[in-house]
Design a protein around this motif. Structure first.
Motif, PDB file in Angstrom:
ATOM      1  N   LEU A  56       0.842  -1.437  -0.187  1.00 33.05           N
ATOM      2  CA  LEU A  56      -0.054   0.172  -0.058  1.00 33.05           C
ATOM      3  C   LEU A  56       0.966   1.214   0.052  1.00 33.05           C
ATOM      4  O   LEU A  56       0.325   1.854  -0.615  1.00 33.05           O
ATOM      5  N   ASP A  57       1.775   1.317   0.564  1.00 34.75           N
ATOM      6  CA  ASP A  57       2.722   2.691   0.926  1.00 34.75           C
ATOM      7  C   ASP A  57       3.296   2.935  -0.348  1.00 34.75           C
ATOM      8  O   ASP A  57       4.603   3.444  -0.918  1.00 34.75           O
ATOM      9  N   ASP A  58       3.916   1.174  -1.351  1.00 36.62           N
ATOM     10  CA  ASP A  58       4.857   1.409  -2.300  1.00 36.62           C
ATOM     11  C   ASP A  58       4.208   1.187  -3.377  1.00 36.62           C
ATOM     12  O   ASP A  58       4.377   1.507  -4.532  1.00 36.62           O
ATOM     13  N   THR A  59       3.033   0.411  -3.681  1.00 40.29           N
ATOM     14  CA  THR A  59       2.588   0.991  -5.008  1.00 40.29           C
ATOM     15  C   THR A  59       1.021   1.738  -4.838  1.00 40.29           C
ATOM     16  O   THR A  59       0.501   1.164  -4.428  1.00 40.29           O
ATOM     17  N   PRO A  60       0.970   2.525  -6.170  1.00 37.60           N
ATOM     18  CA  PRO A  60      -0.482   2.711  -6.422  1.00 37.60           C
ATOM     19  C   PRO A  60      -1.502   1.763  -7.002  1.00 37.60           C
ATOM     20  O   PRO A  60      -1.198   0.818  -7.908  1.00 37.60           O
ATOM     21  N   LEU A  61      -3.004   2.377  -6.141  1.00 38.02           N
ATOM     22  CA  LEU A  61      -4.245   0.457  -6.163  1.00 38.02           C
ATOM     23  C   LEU A  61      -4.451   1.935  -6.461  1.00 38.02           C
ATOM     24  O   LEU A  61      -5.145   2.890  -6.286  1.00 38.02           O
TER      25      LEU A  61
END
Length: 129
Positions: A56-61
């Motif tokens: 969640l911190d590292d990846t656009p979702l």
């Protein structure tokens, strides 16, 4: 008449980046396969809140599917982090709505066992509000 593309029926989830949080490998594979068939980019699957929060911190979702009970932990920290970021998700659980802890009842859910169509409908409902 349903919408179609050159490759067949329209896939309303196509192009969406969906995080899958599920600790049962077979269920995670079924969810990932269904989402891939719908044209999604599957992020994960992951089986712990720690892994999910890192992604969640590292990846656009664009959205997520969350199993409520992971091995020895609840998914609540992930649900709250997604909610705070206004990323919509669906809970995928074996619990009936009436049996969910109150803190989970505000979010949409898909009941296990699910079908491909119920999973897609539930996620679409979650993503469109």
């Amino acid at each position: 008449m349903s919408a179609t593309t050159e490759t067949g029926p329209a896939r309303p989830l196509a192009g969406r980046r969906i995080l899958v949080v599920e600790d049962e490998a077979l269920v995670a594979m079924m969810i990932a396969d269904t989402l891939t068939d719908q044209g999604c980019e599957v992020i994960g699957p992951v089986a712990t809140t720690r892994e999910a929060l890192k992604l969640l911190d590292d990846t656009p979702l664009d959205g997520a599917t969350l199993d409520i009970n992971l091995t020895h932990e609840e998914v609540l920290p992930v649900a709250e982090a997604l909610d705070a970021r206004r990323i919509r998700f669906v809970l995928v659980t074996g619990y009936a709505q009436d049996n969910l802890l109150r803190r989970y009842r505000r979010w949409p859910m898909v009941q296990k066992p699910f079908t491909e169509s119920s999973l897609v409908r539930g996620l679409m409902h979650a993503l469109t509000g």
